[in-house]
Design a protein around this motif. Structure first.
Motif, PDB file in Angstrom:
ATOM      1  N   PHE A 190      38.814  55.071  25.714  1.00 22.84           N
ATOM      2  CA  PHE A 190      39.251  54.050  24.759  1.00 22.84           C
ATOM      3  C   PHE A 190      39.819  52.882  25.553  1.00 22.84           C
ATOM      4  CE2 PHE A 190      39.461  57.772  21.988  1.00 22.84           C
ATOM      5  CZ  PHE A 190      38.939  57.258  20.806  1.00 22.84           C
ATOM      6  N   ASN A 191      39.197  51.712  25.438  1.00 25.55           N
ATOM      7  CA  ASN A 191      39.752  50.530  26.083  1.00 25.55           C
ATOM      8  C   ASN A 191      40.742  49.871  25.136  1.00 25.55           C
ATOM      9  OD1 ASN A 191      40.394  48.139  27.281  1.00 25.55           O
ATOM     10  ND2 ASN A 191      38.367  47.215  27.044  1.00 25.55           N
ATOM     11  N   LEU A 192      42.022  50.244  25.276  1.00 29.05           N
ATOM     12  CA  LEU A 192      43.059  49.627  24.449  1.00 29.05           C
ATOM     13  C   LEU A 192      43.998  48.832  25.356  1.00 29.05           C
ATOM     14  CD1 LEU A 192      43.753  52.669  22.074  1.00 29.05           C
ATOM     15  CD2 LEU A 192      42.017  50.898  21.887  1.00 29.05           C
ATOM     16  N   THR A 193      43.421  48.338  26.460  1.00 28.52           N
ATOM     17  CA  THR A 193      44.206  47.617  27.459  1.00 28.52           C
ATOM     18  C   THR A 193      44.556  46.205  26.995  1.00 28.52           C
ATOM     19  OG1 THR A 193      42.185  46.784  28.487  1.00 28.52           O
ATOM     20  CG2 THR A 193      43.072  48.834  29.367  1.00 28.52           C
ATOM     21  N   HIS A 197      36.437  44.040  30.282  1.00 31.60           N
ATOM     22  CA  HIS A 197      37.200  44.633  31.377  1.00 31.60           C
ATOM     23  C   HIS A 197      36.241  45.067  32.483  1.00 31.60           C
ATOM     24  CE1 HIS A 197      40.095  46.958  33.546  1.00 31.60           C
ATOM     25  NE2 HIS A 197      41.034  46.809  32.622  1.00 31.60           N
ATOM     26  N   THR A 198      36.345  44.431  33.647  1.00 31.43           N
ATOM     27  CA  THR A 198      35.390  44.701  34.723  1.00 31.43           C
ATOM     28  C   THR A 198      35.405  46.173  35.129  1.00 31.43           C
ATOM     29  OG1 THR A 198      35.568  42.457  35.544  1.00 31.43           O
ATOM     30  CG2 THR A 198      34.726  44.077  37.076  1.00 31.43           C
ATOM     31  N   ASN A 199      36.598  46.773  35.217  1.00 29.13           N
ATOM     32  CA  ASN A 199      36.670  48.165  35.668  1.00 29.13           C
ATOM     33  C   ASN A 199      36.228  49.151  34.596  1.00 29.13           C
ATOM     34  OD1 ASN A 199      39.702  47.034  37.060  1.00 29.13           O
ATOM     35  ND2 ASN A 199      37.756  47.200  38.122  1.00 29.13           N
ATOM     36  N   LEU A 200      36.060  48.655  33.366  1.00 29.88           N
ATOM     37  CA  LEU A 200      35.615  49.541  32.282  1.00 29.88           C
ATOM     38  C   LEU A 200      34.204  49.186  31.834  1.00 29.88           C
ATOM     39  CD1 LEU A 200      38.947  49.739  30.214  1.00 29.88           C
ATOM     40  CD2 LEU A 200      38.147  51.255  32.039  1.00 29.88           C
ATOM     41  N   GLY A 201      33.494  48.468  32.703  1.00 33.49           N
ATOM     42  CA  GLY A 201      32.075  48.230  32.410  1.00 33.49           C
ATOM     43  C   GLY A 201      31.750  46.939  31.681  1.00 33.49           C
ATOM     44  N   GLY A 211      38.545  39.344  41.216  1.00 31.31           N
ATOM     45  CA  GLY A 211      38.902  40.735  41.533  1.00 31.31           C
ATOM     46  C   GLY A 211      37.722  41.491  42.131  1.00 31.31           C
ATOM     47  N   GLY A 212      38.014  42.439  43.017  1.00 26.70           N
ATOM     48  CA  GLY A 212      36.929  43.239  43.576  1.00 26.70           C
ATOM     49  C   GLY A 212      36.203  42.513  44.686  1.00 26.70           C
ATOM     50  N   SER A 213      36.954  41.722  45.451  1.00 31.51           N
ATOM     51  CA  SER A 213      36.498  41.167  46.727  1.00 31.51           C
ATOM     52  C   SER A 213      35.408  40.105  46.680  1.00 31.51           C
ATOM     53  CB  SER A 213      36.054  42.286  47.670  1.00 31.51           C
ATOM     54  OG  SER A 213      34.783  42.759  47.298  1.00 31.51           O
TER      55      SER A 213
END
Ligand SMILES: *Cc1c(COP(=O)(O)O)cnc(C)c1O
Length: 455
Positions: A70-73, A78-82, A167-169
């Motif tokens: 669940f993406n409740l951020t 969200h890059t880290n959640l796809g 983010g992520g270089s």
């Protein structure tokens, strides 16, 4: 043995090595548990203890990979959640090409080899007004390919205010170096003028680059040079202007009441020769990098051997094509495109979902966690409109000290939420775990997960 049948020998061996190494380490450091002392003194029956540990590790590794969450951020893209969730049309298109052979690079009229870009070329031209276009693996690859083709072994002036790190270089200076370009910094962090670029242009300059400052804004005493101004300068110097838009929008989001970004079409119309942008940020498609602009430049870009190394596969092509087709009916996008659907959710709609959930969640876990519904702010994410926040509502979980065990109650709660069968990811804020309900699709599913929480 059962584990080897299910997960394969290499996985089980690797887990066994990890677990044994841990135990060896404990023995060497003299940190033996009482159980192991027993085992050493002849209780071979303790061995299942270690084999159970190995099983747990194998299963954990197997199950935790690519787990839905669940993406409740509060961050929609969200890059880290796809990043973007794909529309149904894209998912069925991917299923089709995954299961069947199809004319990916095959001209059915002539029976000869075709070009995979043709599946999206006309759509991209139609939607951006560009002369030509191509697609690569992501926007980082797009920038790399463009710079390597048009400015290898030569100088490219870029404003000191636009030396972006994503983010992520992904860092502009590093990408430029990888592309073989010499970056010439111009202006200052807060102010860059046309004359700064002008002074930097010399015999060895082959392009101008403007980078969208995706994840920050420079406020106060600042100025940057606009695309029309840079375009005029590039034209007079007879070099191309390249614009890395980051999260390029294909439609003006203002029509849906969202804050605006310049569209790709607008930036091209203002005189950019090449524009690069991501397929999975605001566009709402699969991971990909889109390059649009002048035909002669795209011919050179497509002829670069790097293009072959950075090309996209058939699944991406199918999904991207399906998403671009949706843009032909822009008025329907708020229903057809999941990214827009979540961004356009109104605060009162989100609150209604929360009002319904609150009593159920309180009933389920109220004994150990204080649950409230509070206003919050969501962000778009992935470098789209970093300072524009969207009003939203969150379930706020505050552990009740005596009930919720563990070091740092809040951290323990966040960890427990992440360890649920379907992990629940929120944001720590104000002594609570905020579960922003903007991206929630099914309240019952969330309630079911939260009910499994234990202290
Ligand atoms: C996000 C972004 C990138 C990288 O795009 P990816 O699709 O993540 O590779 C490059 N440049 C800018 C300005 C960005 O915002």
């Amino acid at each position: 043995v059962g584990a080897i049948d299910k997960y394969g020998k290499p996985a089980v061996v690797a887990a066994a090595r990890t677990v044994l190494a841990k135990w060896r380490d404990r023995i060497i450091n003299g940190r033996l548990s009482p159980e192991l002392h027993q085992w050493q003194s002849g209780h071979i029956a303790q061995i299942p203890h270690i084999s159970r540990e190995i099983m747990t590790l194998v299963e954990e590794k197997h199950l935790n990979s690519m787990k839905p969450v669940f993406n409740l951020t509060g961050t929609s893209i969200h890059t880290n959640l796809g990043r973007s969730l794909l529309p149904d049309a894209a998912i069925s298109a991917m299923n089709q090409v995954a299961a069947h052979s199809h004319a990916l690079e095959f001209d059915l009229t002539s029976g000869s080899r075709g070009d995979r870009d043709l599946h999206v070329l006309d759509l991209l031209i139609e939607l951006t007004g560009a002369e030509s276009a191509t697609v690569v693996n992501n926007n980082a690859a797009a920038v790399l390919l463009v710079m390597n083709t048009l400015a290898k072994d030569s100088e490219v002036p870029i404003s000191r205010g636009e030396l972006v790190e994503i983010g992520g270089s992904f860092r502009i200076p590093d990408i430029m170096a990888s592309a073989g370009c010499v970056l010439i910094e111009v202006g200052t962090t807060n102010r860059t003028y046309v004359r700064d670029y002008f002074k930097a242009i010399g015999d060895r300059t082959t392009a101008l680059l403007k980078v969208h400052t995706s994840n920050y804004v420079i406020q106060g005493y600042s100025s940057s040079v606009s695309v029309p101004e840079l375009s005029e300068l590039a034209r007079s110097a007879r070099i191309p202007l390249i614009v890395d838009l980051g999260s390029g929008a294909l439609v003006d989001l203002k029509r849906f009441g969202l804050p605006t970004e310049s569209t790709v079409a607008a930036v091209l119309a203002q005189g950019a020769d090449i524009v690069t942008f991501s397929g999975d940020k605001l566009l709402g498609g699969p991971q990909s990098g889109l390059i649009v602009g002048r035909r002669d430049l795209l011919e050179r870009i497509n002829a670069n051997p790097l293009k072959r190394a950075l090309r996209v596969d058939k699944l991406t092509m199918a999904a991207l094509r399906a998403v671009l087709m949706l843009y032909r009916k822009p008025d329907e996008l708020p229903e057809t495109l999941p990214v827009l659907r979540t961004l356009l959710r109104r605060s009162d709609e989100i609150k209604a979902v929360g009002d319904q959930l609150l009593p159920a969640v309180q009933a389920a876990i109220g004994g150990m966690i204080n649950v409230t519904l509070e206003p919050c702010q969501s962000q778009i994410g992935s470098g789209a409109l970093p300072t524009e926040l969207l009003p939203s509502w969150a379930l706020c979980l505050r552990p009740i000290q005596s009930e919720f065990e563990g070091q740092g109650n809040l951290m323990a709660l966040a960890t427990s939420l992440r360890q649920l069968p379907i992990p629940v990811l929120g944001r720590l804020h104000d002594g609570a775990v905020f579960l922003d309900l903007r991206c929630l699709d099914n309240g019952d599913d969330l309630h079911a997960q939260l009910s499994l929480l234990t202290g």
